[in-house]
Motif scaffolding. Sequence first.
Motif, PDB file in Angstrom:
ATOM      1  N   SER B 183      34.985  51.091  24.024  1.00 43.23           N
ATOM      2  CA  SER B 183      36.300  51.552  24.433  1.00 43.23           C
ATOM      3  C   SER B 183      36.239  52.474  25.643  1.00 43.23           C
ATOM      4  O   SER B 183      37.103  52.428  26.503  1.00 43.23           O
ATOM      5  CB  SER B 183      37.013  52.210  23.252  1.00 43.23           C
ATOM      6  N   VAL B 184      35.216  53.260  25.746  1.00 41.08           N
ATOM      7  CA  VAL B 184      35.132  54.181  26.878  1.00 41.08           C
ATOM      8  C   VAL B 184      34.473  53.513  28.080  1.00 41.08           C
ATOM      9  O   VAL B 184      34.880  53.702  29.215  1.00 41.08           O
ATOM     10  CB  VAL B 184      34.349  55.446  26.494  1.00 41.08           C
ATOM     11  N   TRP B 185      33.474  52.719  27.794  1.00 39.51           N
ATOM     12  CA  TRP B 185      32.777  52.049  28.889  1.00 39.51           C
ATOM     13  C   TRP B 185      33.396  50.676  29.110  1.00 39.51           C
ATOM     14  O   TRP B 185      34.220  50.232  28.311  1.00 39.51           O
ATOM     15  CB  TRP B 185      31.297  51.911  28.555  1.00 39.51           C
ATOM     16  N   ASP B 186      32.995  49.984  30.145  1.00 41.64           N
ATOM     17  CA  ASP B 186      33.525  48.664  30.381  1.00 41.64           C
ATOM     18  C   ASP B 186      33.068  47.715  29.292  1.00 41.64           C
ATOM     19  O   ASP B 186      32.005  47.874  28.715  1.00 41.64           O
ATOM     20  CB  ASP B 186      33.061  48.134  31.738  1.00 41.64           C
ATOM     21  N   TYR B 187      33.913  46.719  29.066  1.00 42.75           N
ATOM     22  CA  TYR B 187      33.616  45.767  28.032  1.00 42.75           C
ATOM     23  C   TYR B 187      32.240  45.139  28.216  1.00 42.75           C
ATOM     24  O   TYR B 187      31.530  44.838  27.282  1.00 42.75           O
ATOM     25  CB  TYR B 187      34.653  44.638  28.069  1.00 42.75           C
ATOM     26  N   GLN B 188      31.887  44.939  29.455  1.00 44.04           N
ATOM     27  CA  GLN B 188      30.683  44.175  29.711  1.00 44.04           C
ATOM     28  C   GLN B 188      29.435  45.034  29.844  1.00 44.04           C
ATOM     29  O   GLN B 188      28.359  44.528  30.089  1.00 44.04           O
ATOM     30  CB  GLN B 188      30.849  43.360  30.987  1.00 44.04           C
ATOM     31  N   PHE B 189      29.626  46.309  29.706  1.00 46.12           N
ATOM     32  CA  PHE B 189      28.498  47.197  29.884  1.00 46.12           C
ATOM     33  C   PHE B 189      27.508  47.015  28.742  1.00 46.12           C
ATOM     34  O   PHE B 189      27.820  47.217  27.581  1.00 46.12           O
ATOM     35  CB  PHE B 189      29.012  48.640  29.944  1.00 46.12           C
ATOM     36  N   GLU B 190      26.272  46.618  29.094  1.00 47.66           N
ATOM     37  CA  GLU B 190      25.243  46.420  28.078  1.00 47.66           C
ATOM     38  C   GLU B 190      24.661  47.776  27.729  1.00 47.66           C
ATOM     39  O   GLU B 190      23.607  48.153  28.211  1.00 47.66           O
ATOM     40  CB  GLU B 190      24.133  45.517  28.629  1.00 47.66           C
ATOM     41  N   GLY B 191      25.357  48.487  26.961  1.00 46.92           N
ATOM     42  CA  GLY B 191      25.016  49.895  26.776  1.00 46.92           C
ATOM     43  C   GLY B 191      23.883  50.139  25.800  1.00 46.92           C
ATOM     44  O   GLY B 191      23.469  49.265  25.054  1.00 46.92           O
ATOM     45  N   TYR B 192      23.471  51.340  25.875  1.00 45.79           N
ATOM     46  CA  TYR B 192      22.366  51.808  25.093  1.00 45.79           C
ATOM     47  C   TYR B 192      22.942  52.923  24.243  1.00 45.79           C
ATOM     48  O   TYR B 192      23.608  53.827  24.752  1.00 45.79           O
ATOM     49  CB  TYR B 192      21.288  52.294  26.065  1.00 45.79           C
ATOM     50  N   ASP B 193      22.742  52.825  22.927  1.00 47.84           N
ATOM     51  CA  ASP B 193      23.345  53.776  22.005  1.00 47.84           C
ATOM     52  C   ASP B 193      23.193  55.224  22.446  1.00 47.84           C
ATOM     53  O   ASP B 193      24.123  56.001  22.413  1.00 47.84           O
ATOM     54  CB  ASP B 193      22.679  53.646  20.638  1.00 47.84           C
ATOM     55  N   ARG B 194      21.974  55.561  22.828  1.00 44.18           N
ATOM     56  CA  ARG B 194      21.695  56.963  23.085  1.00 44.18           C
ATOM     57  C   ARG B 194      22.439  57.496  24.295  1.00 44.18           C
ATOM     58  O   ARG B 194      22.540  58.699  24.487  1.00 44.18           O
ATOM     59  CB  ARG B 194      20.183  57.150  23.243  1.00 44.18           C
ATOM     60  N   THR B 195      22.924  56.595  25.112  1.00 43.23           N
ATOM     61  CA  THR B 195      23.738  57.029  26.240  1.00 43.23           C
ATOM     62  C   THR B 195      24.942  57.819  25.736  1.00 43.23           C
ATOM     63  O   THR B 195      25.335  58.816  26.336  1.00 43.23           O
ATOM     64  CB  THR B 195      24.221  55.794  27.036  1.00 43.23           C
ATOM     65  N   VAL B 196      25.498  57.355  24.630  1.00 43.27           N
ATOM     66  CA  VAL B 196      26.634  58.066  24.061  1.00 43.27           C
ATOM     67  C   VAL B 196      26.216  59.492  23.708  1.00 43.27           C
ATOM     68  O   VAL B 196      26.909  60.449  24.043  1.00 43.27           O
ATOM     69  CB  VAL B 196      27.162  57.344  22.809  1.00 43.27           C
ATOM     70  N   ASP B 197      25.072  59.619  23.085  1.00 42.04           N
ATOM     71  CA  ASP B 197      24.590  60.945  22.705  1.00 42.04           C
ATOM     72  C   ASP B 197      24.504  61.873  23.902  1.00 42.04           C
ATOM     73  O   ASP B 197      24.933  63.027  23.863  1.00 42.04           O
ATOM     74  CB  ASP B 197      23.195  60.861  22.076  1.00 42.04           C
TER      75      ASP B 197
END
Lengths: 226, 226
Positions: B183-197
């Motif tokens: 919801s905060v990042w772009d839909y397509q962002f292949e994010g990494y959990d710890r980035t949220v931290d």
Amino acid sequence: MSDLILVVDDDEDIRNLLTFNLQREGYQTIEADDGAIALELVRSHHPSLILLDIMLPRVDGLAVCRELGKDRNTDSIPIIMLTARGDEVDRIVGFELGADDYVVKPFNTRELLLRVKAMLRRRGQSENEDPLLRCHSVCLDPQAHKVTINDKPVELTALQFCLLKDLMSNPGCVRSREELLSSVWDYQFEGYDRTVDTHIKRLRARLGDAADIIETVRGIGYRCKG
Amino acid sequence: MSDLILVVDDDEDIRNLLTFNLQREGYQTIEADDGAIALELVRSHHPSLILLDIMLPRVDGLAVCRELGKDRNTDSIPIIMLTARGDEVDRIVGFELGADDYVVKPFNTRELLLRVKAMLRRRGQSENEDPLLRCHSVCLDPQAHKVTINDKPVELTALQFCLLKDLMSNPGCVRSREELLSSVWDYQFEGYDRTVDTHIKRLRARLGDAADIIETVRGIGYRCKG
DNA sequence: AGTTTTGTGTCATTTGTGTGACAGCTTCTC
DNA sequence: GAGAAGCTGTCACACAAATGACACAAAACT
């Protein structure tokens, strides 16, 4: 209990990727590698949702879509199309076909899972209704992930929370250790029965005076007062 | 709550494609298949944004644009032009017209959606009537894009702001890292959990004493005090 | 009594989170 | 343009908390 999802793709790697992720999220899956088999499976298993590749041997995805849309027994099953190119999408979606959503390959797994979840929730076929659970003085809020006893908050670990939620979701029902292991713990946890006992103990400790809402049923398992 | 978008195109398939995608992103839509109807709808419904094809029966897109630009009630509504050929663009971008952006057909759906999103954000007309969000001493103003603690302004980056807004929009609810990522990042962002931290850490640092409105729910995610 | 089942305390291991560091980027400034 | 400053995503490490296994005690049933 959990939703059944039909995965249709002729590429085995993609099917594996999808089923692996779906199962990890707690869904059950069945697979088809061509459109004809897909149609058979839909009729025999009535899945809650279909992930459908467009390019398929024999009967292609668009045809499957059209076919399912014609049959009253299947026309309400949500379909998420998987498509290789963005410009294919423009011709497909929302048109005479019954596709409800689509994802462009190569897709982002998280995005796909979120769409699956959203779709099932929208259809109200998922177990995603989260009412407050109450049992005597204990109140459990699944959304906030909070438990209160007489409105006083109680700290629980994630596991204790899941365990209590499982029990409170089935008030008056005995839950065997095996059932608890498979529902609270990961799908293939090589568990040890007594582990459940240990966590029940810890949970009771946290619940303090309210510990008696969890009853031991000797020889069977545990039960939340109904 | 959500923005209303007027889709103007004489091709029904394109209208369907656009409305489908816009609705999927949570926007409301109305449609017109010629310029005259478009003008009527703008006046009666005051959409937050207009997607406008150039080639239209009766009154063409350029004329619609010019017309809306003359009226003080409508001249601030952002317009994204849809155009078939690149060379038409030259005439639009000259901007005696009120078009704020344009997309060349055949357009990429995701790109278009991003432009729509960006445009609405820029205009600050997004999410009509965003109420102030409050949690204890922290106050977040979505429209002004400002955060204050005890009425003292706090500097946040765009990302920190979005993150805090998401949390404060769901007071008392646990937001998983996955949910936040999508919801905060772009839909397509292949994010990494710890980035949220990491961003939670940075956000807490900026919040100073008020950092405790963001609670960590171990094993689950983060929650804004409710 | 004996047998089975459950409760409890302990402990090594695993898991989750906070944090600082850093490189790649963008934006701003001169 | 060049350089500075700030933002972002990733990672490694340390620390704290939770977990699972086990041994043994207590309880329940025959």
